[in-house]
Design a protein around this motif. Structure first.
Motif, PDB file in Angstrom:
ATOM      1  N   THR A   1      32.433  55.057  19.063  1.00  0.00           N
ATOM      2  CA  THR A   1      32.625  56.214  19.920  1.00  0.00           C
ATOM      3  C   THR A   1      31.370  57.062  19.831  1.00  0.00           C
ATOM      4  OG1 THR A   1      34.984  56.166  19.434  1.00  0.00           O
ATOM      5  CG2 THR A   1      34.128  58.186  20.409  1.00  0.00           C
ATOM      6  N   TRP A   2      30.494  56.908  20.824  1.00  0.00           N
ATOM      7  CA  TRP A   2      29.207  57.603  20.785  1.00  0.00           C
ATOM      8  C   TRP A   2      29.385  59.113  20.740  1.00  0.00           C
ATOM      9  CZ3 TRP A   2      25.279  54.793  19.479  1.00  0.00           C
ATOM     10  CH2 TRP A   2      25.192  53.479  19.870  1.00  0.00           C
ATOM     11  N   ASP A   3      30.311  59.652  21.550  1.00  0.00           N
ATOM     12  CA  ASP A   3      30.498  61.094  21.594  1.00  0.00           C
ATOM     13  C   ASP A   3      30.864  61.643  20.223  1.00  0.00           C
ATOM     14  OD1 ASP A   3      29.902  61.073  24.264  1.00  0.00           O
ATOM     15  OD2 ASP A   3      31.997  61.042  24.901  1.00  0.00           O
ATOM     16  N   GLY A   4      31.729  60.937  19.509  1.00  0.00           N
ATOM     17  CA  GLY A   4      32.112  61.382  18.171  1.00  0.00           C
ATOM     18  C   GLY A   4      30.931  61.388  17.216  1.00  0.00           C
ATOM     19  N   LEU A   5      30.084  60.384  17.327  1.00  0.00           N
ATOM     20  CA  LEU A   5      28.894  60.321  16.476  1.00  0.00           C
ATOM     21  C   LEU A   5      27.954  61.475  16.775  1.00  0.00           C
ATOM     22  CD1 LEU A   5      27.175  58.744  14.393  1.00  0.00           C
ATOM     23  CD2 LEU A   5      26.209  57.497  16.337  1.00  0.00           C
ATOM     24  N   PHE A   6      27.705  61.742  18.052  1.00  0.00           N
ATOM     25  CA  PHE A   6      26.785  62.821  18.431  1.00  0.00           C
ATOM     26  C   PHE A   6      27.360  64.192  18.110  1.00  0.00           C
ATOM     27  CE2 PHE A   6      25.082  59.764  21.840  1.00  0.00           C
ATOM     28  CZ  PHE A   6      24.264  59.156  20.905  1.00  0.00           C
ATOM     29  N   ASP A   7      28.670  64.358  18.262  1.00  0.00           N
ATOM     30  CA  ASP A   7      29.301  65.628  17.909  1.00  0.00           C
ATOM     31  C   ASP A   7      29.185  65.902  16.420  1.00  0.00           C
ATOM     32  OD1 ASP A   7      29.999  66.022  20.532  1.00  0.00           O
ATOM     33  OD2 ASP A   7      32.096  65.421  20.273  1.00  0.00           O
ATOM     34  N   ALA A   8      29.251  64.850  15.598  1.00  0.00           N
ATOM     35  CA  ALA A   8      29.174  65.007  14.150  1.00  0.00           C
ATOM     36  C   ALA A   8      27.757  65.292  13.666  1.00  0.00           C
ATOM     37  CB  ALA A   8      29.698  63.747  13.457  1.00  0.00           C
ATOM     38  N   MET A   9      26.769  64.977  14.494  1.00  0.00           N
ATOM     39  CA  MET A   9      25.370  65.195  14.112  1.00  0.00           C
ATOM     40  C   MET A   9      24.638  65.934  15.229  1.00  0.00           C
ATOM     41  SD  MET A   9      24.336  61.685  12.165  1.00  0.00           S
ATOM     42  CE  MET A   9      25.162  60.500  13.188  1.00  0.00           C
ATOM     43  N   PRO A  10      24.871  67.226  15.373  1.00  0.00           N
ATOM     44  CA  PRO A  10      24.291  67.978  16.487  1.00  0.00           C
ATOM     45  C   PRO A  10      22.769  68.128  16.411  1.00  0.00           C
ATOM     46  CG  PRO A  10      25.412  69.456  14.979  1.00  0.00           C
ATOM     47  CD  PRO A  10      25.717  68.067  14.519  1.00  0.00           C
ATOM     48  N   SER A  11      22.179  67.914  15.254  1.00  0.00           N
ATOM     49  CA  SER A  11      20.721  68.037  15.103  1.00  0.00           C
ATOM     50  C   SER A  11      20.020  66.690  15.098  1.00  0.00           C
ATOM     51  CB  SER A  11      20.389  68.773  13.801  1.00  0.00           C
ATOM     52  OG  SER A  11      20.975  70.040  13.795  1.00  0.00           O
ATOM     53  N   LEU A  12      20.675  65.665  15.573  1.00  0.00           N
ATOM     54  CA  LEU A  12      20.139  64.313  15.525  1.00  0.00           C
ATOM     55  C   LEU A  12      18.845  64.193  16.328  1.00  0.00           C
ATOM     56  CD1 LEU A  12      20.800  61.417  14.506  1.00  0.00           C
ATOM     57  CD2 LEU A  12      21.885  61.035  16.732  1.00  0.00           C
ATOM     58  N   ASN A  13      17.762  63.771  15.649  1.00  0.00           N
ATOM     59  CA  ASN A  13      16.476  63.528  16.305  1.00  0.00           C
ATOM     60  C   ASN A  13      16.227  62.045  16.512  1.00  0.00           C
ATOM     61  OD1 ASN A  13      15.473  66.064  14.228  1.00  0.00           O
ATOM     62  ND2 ASN A  13      15.279  66.287  16.436  1.00  0.00           N
ATOM     63  N   GLU A  14      16.588  61.242  15.503  1.00  0.00           N
ATOM     64  CA  GLU A  14      16.292  59.817  15.541  1.00  0.00           C
ATOM     65  C   GLU A  14      17.572  59.009  15.352  1.00  0.00           C
ATOM     66  OE1 GLU A  14      13.222  58.722  12.793  1.00  0.00           O
ATOM     67  OE2 GLU A  14      12.079  60.533  13.216  1.00  0.00           O
ATOM     68  N   LEU A  15      17.753  58.038  16.232  1.00  0.00           N
ATOM     69  CA  LEU A  15      18.903  57.151  16.162  1.00  0.00           C
ATOM     70  C   LEU A  15      18.375  55.731  16.177  1.00  0.00           C
ATOM     71  CD1 LEU A  15      22.037  56.796  16.357  1.00  0.00           C
ATOM     72  CD2 LEU A  15      21.707  56.628  18.830  1.00  0.00           C
ATOM     73  N   SER A  16      18.776  54.922  15.198  1.00  0.00           N
ATOM     74  CA  SER A  16      18.280  53.556  15.119  1.00  0.00           C
ATOM     75  C   SER A  16      19.397  52.591  14.739  1.00  0.00           C
ATOM     76  CB  SER A  16      17.153  53.466  14.082  1.00  0.00           C
ATOM     77  OG  SER A  16      16.695  52.144  13.968  1.00  0.00           O
ATOM     78  N   PHE A  17      19.632  51.611  15.605  1.00  0.00           N
ATOM     79  CA  PHE A  17      20.526  50.502  15.332  1.00  0.00           C
ATOM     80  C   PHE A  17      19.727  49.230  15.573  1.00  0.00           C
ATOM     81  CE2 PHE A  17      23.643  53.747  16.757  1.00  0.00           C
ATOM     82  CZ  PHE A  17      24.427  53.799  15.616  1.00  0.00           C
ATOM     83  N   THR A  18      19.529  48.442  14.530  1.00  0.00           N
ATOM     84  CA  THR A  18      18.770  47.201  14.641  1.00  0.00           C
ATOM     85  C   THR A  18      19.622  46.057  14.119  1.00  0.00           C
ATOM     86  OG1 THR A  18      16.719  48.425  14.276  1.00  0.00           O
ATOM     87  CG2 THR A  18      16.621  46.053  13.982  1.00  0.00           C
ATOM     88  N   ALA A  19      19.745  44.999  14.926  1.00  0.00           N
ATOM     89  CA  ALA A  19      20.532  43.812  14.556  1.00  0.00           C
ATOM     90  C   ALA A  19      21.920  44.215  14.073  1.00  0.00           C
ATOM     91  CB  ALA A  19      19.802  42.988  13.501  1.00  0.00           C
ATOM     92  N   THR A  20      22.507  45.153  14.774  1.00  0.00           N
ATOM     93  CA  THR A  20      23.840  45.651  14.441  1.00  0.00           C
ATOM     94  C   THR A  20      24.807  45.184  15.519  1.00  0.00           C
ATOM     95  OG1 THR A  20      22.925  47.575  13.324  1.00  0.00           O
ATOM     96  CG2 THR A  20      25.195  47.755  14.057  1.00  0.00           C
ATOM     97  N   SER A  21      25.927  44.629  15.108  1.00  0.00           N
ATOM     98  CA  SER A  21      26.910  44.113  16.045  1.00  0.00           C
ATOM     99  C   SER A  21      28.003  45.149  16.259  1.00  0.00           C
ATOM    100  CB  SER A  21      27.506  42.818  15.500  1.00  0.00           C
ATOM    101  OG  SER A  21      28.493  42.340  16.358  1.00  0.00           O
ATOM    102  N   PHE A  22      28.151  45.592  17.514  1.00  0.00           N
ATOM    103  CA  PHE A  22      29.173  46.567  17.872  1.00  0.00           C
ATOM    104  C   PHE A  22      30.371  45.853  18.463  1.00  0.00           C
ATOM    105  CE2 PHE A  22      25.158  48.874  18.420  1.00  0.00           C
ATOM    106  CZ  PHE A  22      25.398  49.936  17.576  1.00  0.00           C
ATOM    107  N   GLY A  23      31.451  46.576  18.638  1.00  0.00           N
ATOM    108  CA  GLY A  23      32.589  46.039  19.373  1.00  0.00           C
ATOM    109  C   GLY A  23      32.125  45.743  20.793  1.00  0.00           C
ATOM    110  N   SER A  24      32.172  46.705  21.664  1.00  0.00           N
ATOM    111  CA  SER A  24      31.625  46.570  23.014  1.00  0.00           C
ATOM    112  C   SER A  24      31.463  47.941  23.648  1.00  0.00           C
ATOM    113  CB  SER A  24      32.530  45.695  23.874  1.00  0.00           C
ATOM    114  OG  SER A  24      33.820  46.244  23.916  1.00  0.00           O
ATOM    115  N   PRO A  25      30.698  48.823  23.022  1.00  0.00           N
ATOM    116  CA  PRO A  25      30.653  50.188  23.526  1.00  0.00           C
ATOM    117  C   PRO A  25      29.724  50.398  24.714  1.00  0.00           C
ATOM    118  CG  PRO A  25      29.202  50.008  21.672  1.00  0.00           C
ATOM    119  CD  PRO A  25      29.878  48.660  21.849  1.00  0.00           C
ATOM    120  N   GLY A  26      28.791  49.490  24.930  1.00  0.00           N
ATOM    121  CA  GLY A  26      27.757  49.772  25.919  1.00  0.00           C
ATOM    122  C   GLY A  26      26.836  50.845  25.372  1.00  0.00           C
TER     123      GLY A  26
END
Length: 192
Positions: free
Chosen positions: A27-52
């Motif tokens: 749930t992208w919105d939940g992640l961004f709401d939990a980190m309002p000061s987020l500058n850098e986001l990195s997911f490498t070789a990470t398998s998600f459910g199917s969030p797009g």
């Protein structure tokens, strides 16, 4: 198992996962709401459910790396709905299963005059159609480094109008890299 939906609040400015299998949908919105000061986001070789891809990033974001995650999605046109803060910007969506066309207004909210470094890597996906001439438009008077990589896709059409609406007016641009090889373009290569 990582449960990103259970994150309540972090003061982190950077969040990274590498080689992780995430059970369930992100749930992208939940992640961004939990980190309002987020500058850098990195997911490498990470398998998600199917969030797009997220429909919108927070305005504090300056670096997004979602690479080699096999995300089967397209790029939302309002991914960056407000002017971003900061002078550098990096977007790396390489090595996924992204398809469709690149929205012509993807970076329309950007104030190009504040950027000194700009990097976009869309390589090794399944994008098709043309690269919009409006993708990078405006005055880039402070830009010293620009990198646009879109290799190994299914882009077609002509390269003749790419970057014609871009104005590099002050001569401080020291690095300019455009690599659109291994696509289906036609016509001549424009000169700079």
């Amino acid at each position: 198992m990582v449960r990103l939906t259970k994150v309540m609040s972090l003061s982190a400015t950077s969040f990274s996962l590498e080689s992780v299998i995430v059970n369930g949908d992100v749930t992208w919105d939940g992640l961004f709401d939990a980190m309002p000061s987020l500058n850098e986001l990195s997911f490498t070789a990470t398998s998600f459910g199917s969030p797009g891809l997220p429909s919108q990033f927070p305005k504090s974001i300056t670096s997004v790396t979602i690479t080699n995650c096999d995300i089967p999605s397209s790029i939302p046109s309002d991914m960056f709905p407000v002017p971003l803060l900061g002078s550098t910007f990096k977007l790396d969506l390489s090595r996924n299963a992204l398809s469709g066309s690149i929205p012509s207004d993807l970076f329309s909210t950007f104030d190009w005059s504040v950027f000194t470094s700009f990097s976009v890597d869309l390589s090794n996906n399944q994008f098709e159609g043309s690269i919009p001439t409006t993708l990078l438009q405006g005055s880039m008077s402070s830009l010293t480094s620009m990198r646009f990589i879109a290799t190994n896709n299914q882009f077609s059409d002509s390269l003749n109008n790419l970057f014609t609406t871009t104005q590099f007016s002050n001569g401080v641009l020291t690095s300019f890299v455009v690599d659109v090889s291994h696509n289906s373009f036609s016509g001549s290569i424009p000169g700079y």
